[in-house]
Structure formats: C-alpha cells, structure tokens
Design an enzyme around this catalytic site. Structure first.
Site, PDB file in Angstrom:
ATOM      1  CG  ASN A  41       4.739  40.209  30.464  1.00 51.94           C
ATOM      2  OD1 ASN A  41       4.885  40.312  29.258  1.00 51.94           O
ATOM      3  ND2 ASN A  41       4.217  41.186  31.201  1.00 51.94           N
ATOM      4  NE  ARG A  42       7.974  32.978  26.833  1.00 50.35           N
ATOM      5  CZ  ARG A  42       7.549  31.844  26.288  1.00 50.35           C
ATOM      6  NH1 ARG A  42       6.924  30.942  27.039  1.00 50.35           N
ATOM      7  NH2 ARG A  42       7.731  31.596  25.014  1.00 50.35           N
TER       8      ARG A  42
END
Ligand code: CTP
Length: 405
Positions: A207-208
C-alpha cells in the site's frame, strides 16, 4: 522566520551545514553563530556562504549594532547543533563570554539544543544536571542518537541527523513552546509504514503508506522522554529517529507478532501502520510466469486485526492499563462522510483515541504535512490543524498523556 543556528566545537559541526541549508531553502533568514572552537572544524566562509549573512564569534565586532543583544531579541528560534558538553555547561550557568552564549541569554523564543558528545560525557552527572537545568529554563534538549561516534566507540551521544533536528525545530516554530517531557519513564510502542504480503519471491501486495506519520509519532514521543519501540513495515527509506529502538518487519503477521511482544508492559501502543487486511492464500515458491499456468485471479484470506486484538487482550486483563491509539485513513462514500466512517470505526475497534485522516487527492500519503481529527472513546472530537506530521504527532501525544495510568 529569523533563525539563529549556534554551532559548538565538535566534529559534528560539519552537519550544521546541511541544517543551515534546510533552513535557508525553506525561506528562513538564518544567522550562524559558531563558537571559536567550532571554527576549528568548519570555516567561517562556509557558514557565511550557506547563510548569506556575516559570521562572528565574539561580542566586540560590529559594536554599534549591539549584536550580542539584538540577534537574540529578534530571533524566532535558536537551534544549537552540535551542542557540546562545554557549550551546554556554559549555557546552563548563564555565561555570556561569547556571542553565542550572550545570544542565548537574550533570546525569548524557543531554544533547541541538539547534543553531540561521547557517551561518557553525555552520561556524566555534570552534563545530566546541565541538561536538566536547560530544560527547567524552558529549552528543549533533544535526546542524542545512538551509534558510531568519532572514534571506534558507539553509544548514545551522536548528533541527531539534520533532517531530524529540522523536524524538531519546525515543530517548535509551529507549537511556539518547549516540548514537554511528560513521557519520561513511559514505554511506548509505535507501528509505522505499510505491510507487504508476498505473492511470489519478487511480487507483493502493498500500500501507499510512507511511514512518515508513524516515524514522526515515534520521534516526538522519544523527544518527550518516552522509551520508544518503533515497529517499522515498509517505508520510503526513512532514517530511523534518534533514541528509538527499531524493529523491522515485512508482513502483517510479522507486525502482529512484534506488536504483541513489545506491548507487554508498555504504557501505550500507537498503531500508525497501514496493515494489509488480506494476504494471498498461496505464496508461490518460484516466480509466477506467463504461459501455460497463468493465474487469472488471486485468492485472498483475511489477516487478523492487530489493533482489535490488543483491545481484546486488554479487556481480558492481559495488558494492564495499556492506552491504545488507532489511525484511520478514510475517504467518504455513498454511505457517509469521513467522520461518519471514523466514528463507526472507533466504536468497532474499541481503542482510546482514533486519529482520522482524509485521504485521496494528494492528502496524507507520502507528503510531509497532514491534518485530520482526533476522536476519543469518551466522545471528545477535536480537529487537528494542518501542519507538519510532527505537529500532528505532538497533538496526539498531548491527548494521550492524560490517558496513561
Ligand atoms: N489495523 C490493524 N490490523 C489490521 C488492519 C488495521 O491493527 N489487520 C489497524 C491500523 O494500524 C489502524 C487501524 O487498525 O490503526 C485502522 O486501520 P484501517 O485499515 O483503517 O481499518 P480497517 O479495520 O481495516 O477498516 P476498513 O474496513 O476501513 O479497511
């Protein structure tokens, strides 16, 4: 803002150059005041070129301008990096025998000391007493980093990295008061960054999350006196904060195991990590190839909820009065806005505080600034004003302090 960078006479003086640069690049007016001995390490011309301002060490240059009074009075922030044992001793006893110590006596703005010295000097009762005096006078004295010192020896006493001093300095400008030492004697666990769930030896679901907010939480908690364990998932190559123990993990499962282990006996756990909710059921032992056996879907299974597990363990009486803080990155949707989702999450998770960030459109992820809301289990709600991630961390710790047993 008008920033004075005071430089003590230690080998780490060369790192003050990067710090000066950071201040000028972010638009501040910088005046560098080295001690005479600092100039043994870095030349006056370097500081003049980097700051764009004249550099002097004594009180007898430019006398009609009365610089020994004026510079301190006009400053918005004084940062001393490196703060040597000798310089802190002189500052603690109120000496004014050079331009830097005179400036410290006339400054009424926040003052930040970033110490650098050998471990023996840092731990000597004289230095310990001087640090306590400086803090009692309203200055913020950073915890030094641990690691390689000038010689072959290692231990606490290393100058925190310029990025870290800059982050703390920016926080003091935003808060305009000294950092409280309210977490002294407390043990705090912080998780940060995103987990990675492997698909095969080269691919993962991730994920970011950059880890910046969690690192800021750990950094500020340590600088408020806590003993901090940072459980770090994937981050964008962040420097470990000074005076923090870092445990590196990759997957949600590893993060859960590390959080469980370190939360025993802790006073607070802050779950800033972006933990993957799902992981692939099958992890291929060899790289998945195009061709005959191409997969057309990935079967997922649910990861356990670490935060909910902590809340349950506390209910079961296993974790004493541990305070638990969760984070929620939310976007609104057809079922409700960000706050509606966040209130439901707080109730569902059962933690004491929930930090809520609105995400999407360049907000929260990877950037240096953040804002949001802080929801309390007692029904309190406060908005967290836009500012650095260190400022947001500091506001969360302001609210956490009174919840500690
Ligand atoms: N969290 C956790 N374990 C997980 C997932 C999340 O401990 N398996 C923690 C996060 O660290 C964060 C909080 O729970 O502090 C909220 O994370 P978030 O992903 O927003 O919550 P979810 O319960 O996964 O909710 P959603 O349905 O919105 O994904």
């Amino acid at each position: 803002m008008r920033i004075v960078v005071g430089v003590g006479g230690g080998i780490a003086a060369y790192k003050a150059c990067s710090l000066v640069r950071k201040f000028t690049e972010t638009g501040h007016h910088v005046r560098v005041i080295p001690t005479e001995s600092a100039l043994q390490f870095v030349g006056k011309a370097t500081f003049e070129a980097l700051s764009g301002n004249p550099v002097q060490t004594g009180v007898f240059a430019d006398v009609p301008e009365v610089p020994h009074v004026r510079i301190g009075q006009e400053a918005d922030l004084v940062v001393i990096a490196p703060a040597t044992a000798d310089l802190m001793a002189r500052a603690a006893s109120g000496r004014a025998d050079d331009l830097l110590t005179a400036t410290l006596l006339t400054a009424r703005c926040p003052v930040l000391f970033a110490p650098a010295m050998h471990t023996e000097m840092w731990e000597h009762p004289a230095t310990v007493a001087n640090v306590a005096t400086l803090r009692a006078h309203g200055s913020t004295v950073m915890e030094p980093a641990s690691g390689r010192l000038t010689g072959a020896d290692t231990g606490p006493g290393r100058l925190p990295e310029p990025e870290e001093i800059f982050a703390l300095a920016s926080l003091l400008l935003e808060r305009s008061d000294a950092l409280p030492r309210d977490l002294e004697g407390r043990r705090v666990v912080v998780s940060a960054g995103g987990t990675r769930e492997p698909l095969d030896p080269v691919r993962f679901l991730g994920n970011r999350s950059s880890g910046k907010q969690g690192y800021a939480m750990a950094r500020v908690a340590a600088q408020r006196g806590a003993q901090v364990t940072l459980i770090a998932g994937n981050t964008i190559g962040l420097e470990p904060p000074a005076a923090v123990d870092v445990v590196h993990v990759t997957t949600a499962e590893q993060m859960g195991t590390a959080v469980d282990k370190h939360s025993v006996g802790a006073d607070a756990v802050i779950m800033a990590a972006a933990v993957a909710d799902f992981r692939p059921v099958n992890v291929a032992a060899a790289k998945i190839k195009k061709g005959a056996h191409e997969p057309n879907s990935i079967e997922l299974t649910k990861n356990r909820d670490i935060l909910a597990g902590l809340v349950q363990a506390r209910r079961d009486g296993q974790l004493g009065g541990l305070a638990i803080v969760g984070f929620a990155a939310e976007t609104g949707d057809e079922h409700g806005d960000v706050l509606t989702h966040a209130r439901a999450k707080l109730a569902r998770k059962g933690c004491d505080l929930l930090v809520v960030n609105a995400v999407g459109e360049g907000k929260a992820f990877e950037v240096d600034n953040n804002d949001g809301w802080l929801l309390g289990a007692d029904g309190t709600e406060q908005s967290l004003d836009h500012g650095s991630k260190a400022l947001l961390a500091s506001r969360v710790l302001d609210a956490l302090g009174p919840l500690l047993r």
